[in-house]
Design a protein around this motif. Structure first.
Motif, PDB file in Angstrom:
ATOM      1  N   ALA B 134       0.834  -1.206   0.000  1.00  0.00           N
ATOM      2  CA  ALA B 134       0.000   0.000   0.000  1.00  0.00           C
ATOM      3  C   ALA B 134       0.866   1.252   0.000  1.00  0.00           C
ATOM      4  N   LEU B 135       1.937   1.202   0.774  1.00  0.00           N
ATOM      5  CA  LEU B 135       2.830   2.362   0.819  1.00  0.00           C
ATOM      6  C   LEU B 135       3.471   2.617  -0.543  1.00  0.00           C
ATOM      7  N   VAL B 136       3.930   1.543  -1.165  1.00  0.00           N
ATOM      8  CA  VAL B 136       4.566   1.707  -2.466  1.00  0.00           C
ATOM      9  C   VAL B 136       3.544   2.225  -3.485  1.00  0.00           C
ATOM     10  N   ALA B 137       2.344   1.685  -3.425  1.00  0.00           N
ATOM     11  CA  ALA B 137       1.311   2.150  -4.339  1.00  0.00           C
ATOM     12  C   ALA B 137       1.027   3.629  -4.117  1.00  0.00           C
ATOM     13  N   ALA B 138       0.984   4.026  -2.871  1.00  0.00           N
ATOM     14  CA  ALA B 138       0.762   5.442  -2.577  1.00  0.00           C
ATOM     15  C   ALA B 138       1.883   6.295  -3.152  1.00  0.00           C
ATOM     16  N   ALA B 139       3.098   5.777  -3.068  1.00  0.00           N
ATOM     17  CA  ALA B 139       4.235   6.513  -3.634  1.00  0.00           C
ATOM     18  C   ALA B 139       4.078   6.670  -5.136  1.00  0.00           C
ATOM     19  N   LEU B 140       3.568   5.624  -5.771  1.00  0.00           N
ATOM     20  CA  LEU B 140       3.355   5.709  -7.223  1.00  0.00           C
ATOM     21  C   LEU B 140       2.319   6.783  -7.543  1.00  0.00           C
ATOM     22  N   ASP B 141       1.228   6.810  -6.745  1.00  0.00           N
ATOM     23  CA  ASP B 141       0.205   7.827  -6.972  1.00  0.00           C
ATOM     24  C   ASP B 141       0.787   9.221  -6.805  1.00  0.00           C
ATOM     25  N   GLN B 142       1.572   9.377  -5.735  1.00  0.00           N
ATOM     26  CA  GLN B 142       2.181  10.688  -5.490  1.00  0.00           C
ATOM     27  C   GLN B 142       3.070  11.096  -6.663  1.00  0.00           C
ATOM     28  N   MET B 143       3.831  10.129  -7.137  1.00  0.00           N
ATOM     29  CA  MET B 143       4.745  10.427  -8.233  1.00  0.00           C
ATOM     30  C   MET B 143       3.961  10.792  -9.491  1.00  0.00           C
ATOM     31  N   ALA B 144       2.874  10.055  -9.723  1.00  0.00           N
ATOM     32  CA  ALA B 144       2.043  10.358 -10.898  1.00  0.00           C
ATOM     33  C   ALA B 144       1.512  11.780 -10.811  1.00  0.00           C
ATOM     34  N   ALA B 145       1.082  12.159  -9.620  1.00  0.00           N
ATOM     35  CA  ALA B 145       0.561  13.520  -9.451  1.00  0.00           C
ATOM     36  C   ALA B 145       1.636  14.553  -9.747  1.00  0.00           C
ATOM     37  N   ALA B 203       6.969   4.829 -15.156  1.00  0.00           N
ATOM     38  CA  ALA B 203       6.567   3.592 -15.820  1.00  0.00           C
ATOM     39  C   ALA B 203       7.393   2.417 -15.305  1.00  0.00           C
ATOM     40  N   GLU B 204       8.684   2.643 -15.154  1.00  0.00           N
ATOM     41  CA  GLU B 204       9.539   1.554 -14.671  1.00  0.00           C
ATOM     42  C   GLU B 204       9.178   1.186 -13.232  1.00  0.00           C
ATOM     43  N   HIS B 205       8.884   2.206 -12.441  1.00  0.00           N
ATOM     44  CA  HIS B 205       8.477   1.934 -11.070  1.00  0.00           C
ATOM     45  C   HIS B 205       7.237   1.051 -11.051  1.00  0.00           C
ATOM     46  N   ARG B 206       6.306   1.352 -11.920  1.00  0.00           N
ATOM     47  CA  ARG B 206       5.075   0.546 -11.958  1.00  0.00           C
ATOM     48  C   ARG B 206       5.406  -0.911 -12.268  1.00  0.00           C
ATOM     49  N   ALA B 221      13.764  -8.126  -9.304  1.00  0.00           N
ATOM     50  CA  ALA B 221      15.178  -7.767  -9.278  1.00  0.00           C
ATOM     51  C   ALA B 221      15.629  -7.297 -10.649  1.00  0.00           C
ATOM     52  N   GLY B 222      15.220  -8.012 -11.669  1.00  0.00           N
ATOM     53  CA  GLY B 222      15.633  -7.645 -13.020  1.00  0.00           C
ATOM     54  C   GLY B 222      15.155  -6.262 -13.407  1.00  0.00           C
ATOM     55  N   ARG B 223      13.909  -5.974 -13.074  1.00  0.00           N
ATOM     56  CA  ARG B 223      13.382  -4.661 -13.451  1.00  0.00           C
ATOM     57  C   ARG B 223      14.036  -3.542 -12.644  1.00  0.00           C
ATOM     58  N   MET B 224      14.293  -3.816 -11.380  1.00  0.00           N
ATOM     59  CA  MET B 224      14.975  -2.804 -10.578  1.00  0.00           C
ATOM     60  C   MET B 224      16.357  -2.536 -11.144  1.00  0.00           C
ATOM     61  N   LEU B 225      17.030  -3.589 -11.509  1.00  0.00           N
ATOM     62  CA  LEU B 225      18.367  -3.419 -12.070  1.00  0.00           C
ATOM     63  C   LEU B 225      18.309  -2.595 -13.351  1.00  0.00           C
ATOM     64  N   ALA B 226      17.399  -2.952 -14.218  1.00  0.00           N
ATOM     65  CA  ALA B 226      17.280  -2.214 -15.480  1.00  0.00           C
ATOM     66  C   ALA B 226      16.978  -0.744 -15.213  1.00  0.00           C
ATOM     67  N   HIS B 227      16.113  -0.512 -14.254  1.00  0.00           N
ATOM     68  CA  HIS B 227      15.747   0.866 -13.910  1.00  0.00           C
ATOM     69  C   HIS B 227      16.964   1.642 -13.437  1.00  0.00           C
TER      70      HIS B 227
END
Lengths: 239, 239
Positions: B134-145, B203-206, B221-227
Motif C-alpha cells: 500500500a505504501l509503495v502504491a501510494a508513492a506511485l500515486d504521489q509520483m504520478a501527481a 513507468a519503470e516503477h510501476r 530484481a531484473g526490473r529494478m536493475l534495469a531501472h
DNA sequence: TATGGTCTGGTGGTCAGACCACCTGACCAC
DNA sequence: GTGGTCAGGTGGTCTGACCACCAGACCATA
C-alpha cells in the motif's frame, strides 16, 4: 495543545552553531591535509607545535588526533610522531567487519553479502581482464586439488570469491566483501564442512567462471545468486 | 641479504603487547556496555566517576570517550552527560556516509547502490506485506501527481525507493540505503531533472511494483536493475 | 497563576604544567 | 663490530584549575 502565537510558527530562529575546539582542530587538520596534498606516510607536525600554531591547548589537539585515529585517518607512533594513512582503504572494510560482528547469525548479513557478490559477478562479466580470469581459474584448480584430497576446500573457495570480487574492479565492493569475509572467518567456521558440499560448490564455481569468461553479466549474476542462496539455505534449515 | 642465523628463523619471540591506557579504557567501556546490557539512550557514568573507578586520569577517560564518539557508539551532551547510541544503526549509517564520502561522483557508488536495491527488490517480492504494498502504491500515486504537475517528482521517487527497500524487511539494507541516499542528497543534486525522465521512471516503477506484488523475485530484481542502470547511464554519459 | 530572573550543583570542555615511556641518533668503551 | 650510555624529541598520562553549559529549585514580579 494550542501551539501558541508566541513567535509565529513560520521560520523560527536558527540555532546557534556551537562547535567544540577539538572538533575545529580536527577540521583544520583535515583541511590542512587536503590543501597541502599530503600523501600516506607523511609526518604531521608534533602535538606541541600544533597546539602552539592553532593557539589551543595540547589536550584539544590530542582529542582531535584521537578522533582522526579512530576514523583511520592517521597513525600515531609513540616517541616518533603522527603519520598519515591512506584514507578509506581499511576504513570501509573495518566498518563492515564491525557490522558483521554485531549481527552474526542473522540471515540479514547473508542477504547483504548476496547483494554485493552478485553485483560483483555481474560487473566482472564485463570488466574482467585476462589476468583476473587467470587468477579465478587458478583458484578453481586449487579448489579441485583440495576436493580431490578430501579437504574442505576452504582456501580455494576463498580464492575464488576473492578473485571474482577483484574482477569487478570496484574498490567499494572489494573493501566491503573483504571486511565481511574476514569477520566471517574470524568468528565462525560456518563454511562448507558438509559432505558433498565442496564438490557441489566447485561445480557451481565453474559455472560462474564460465559465465564471466563468456562476458554474460546476467548469467554470471544469476549463477552467483543461486550459488550463494543454495549454500545459505543449507546453513539455515529454519527460516 | 643473508637473512642471518642470529636466532634461527623459526618461532621468533612474540612482541610484547603494549596497549595505551586510553585504549584499555575504551575496551573496558565496551565490555561494560555489553555485559550490563545497556540500551540506546542510557546514561553512562560521568568522566570523573569513570576516572576514579578505573584508577586513571580524566584525560585518558576523555580520549577513550572521544574514540567511542568518533565511532558513533556514544553521544556526549555538554553539561548533561554521556549517552549511548544504538550501535548497529549508527554504525551502518556511518559506513554509508564513508562510502559516499570517499567516492563521490564515481560510478562505484551507483554500482554499490544497484547491488543493494536490486537485492531489496528481490527480497520484497517474497516478503512484502499488504501494508508495504500500500505504501509503495501510494508513492506511485504521489509520483504520478507530481509528473502530471510537470514537476521533477523527487518526492515520489524517494518515497517509492524507500518503500521498496522497506519491504525487504532487512534492517541492514534499509539503513545502508538510507545512509547512502542521505549523503547523496547532502552533497549533490544529481537527480532526475531531465526532460521525459520522470515519466519514464514512473513507468519503470510501476513495472517493479507489479513484479513485487506478483511475488516474482527474479522479475522484480531484473526490473529494478534495469531501472537503476538506465538512470545511471543517463547521468554518466561518459564512462 | 504564570512568566521570567537568579542561584546552585553537577556535567562536559579546555588549559597549563609536570612527569613518564618510548624512539632515534650520536657517541663511546670494549 | 658489538653493546652500553647518553641526550633530545616525541607521544602518553596525570593533576588541578577554570570555563561553558544544563537542569532544577527557588523567588520576584506582574
Amino acid at each position: 495543545m494550542v501551539s501558541g502565537r508566541t513567535t509565529g510558527s513560520a521560520s523560527r530562529m536558527r540555532p546557534v552553531a556551537r562547535q567544540p575546539v577539538s572538533e575545529q582542530v580536527a577540521e583544520r587538520l583535515r583541511e590542512f591535509i587536503d590543501e597541502n596534498g599530503l600523501q600516506a606516510g607523511d609526518k604531521l607536525m608534533t602535538e606541541r607545535e600544533l597546539a602552539a600554531e592553532l593557539g589551543v591547548g595540547r589536550s584539544s589537539v590530542r582529542e582531535a588526533i584521537t578522533a582522526l585515529r579512530a576514523r583511520g585517518l592517521v597513525e600515531v607512533r609513540h616517541g616518533e610522531g603522527i603519520y598519515l594513512l591512506e584514507r578509506s582503504t581499511d576504513l570501509i572494510s573495518s566498518l563492515a567487519q564491525e557490522l558483521v560482528g554485531t549481527h552474526v547469525d542473522h540471515p540479514y548479513i547473508w542477504e547483504t553479502r548476496q547483494a554485493i557478490e552478485v553485483q560483483c559477478a555481474r560487473l566482472a562479466a564485463t570488466r574482467a581482464t585476462t589476468e583476473d580470469l587467470a587468477l579465478v581459474a587458478a583458484a578453481l584448480d586449487q579448489m579441485a586439488a583440495e576436493v580431490d584430497a578430501g579437504e574442505a576446500a576452504l582456501e580455494g573457495d576463498r580464492a575464488f570469491h576473492f578473485g571474482v570480487v577483484q574482477a569487478s574492479h570496484n574498490p567499494i565492493l572489494i573493501q566491503l566483501v573483504a571486511g565481511i569475509r574476514e569477520s566471517f572467518d574470524k568468528t565462525s567456521e560456518t563454511s562448507l564442512t558438509r559432505a558433498g558440499q565442496p564438490a557441489r560448490s566447485l561445480a557451481e564455481h565453474r559455472g560462474i567462471f564460465e559465465a564471466i569468461a563468456a562476458g554474460d553479466p546476467a548469467l554470471a549474476a544469476g549463477r552467483m545468486l543461486a550459488h550463494l542462496v543454495g549454500t545459505t539455505d543449507d546453513l539455515l534449515p529454519g527460516h
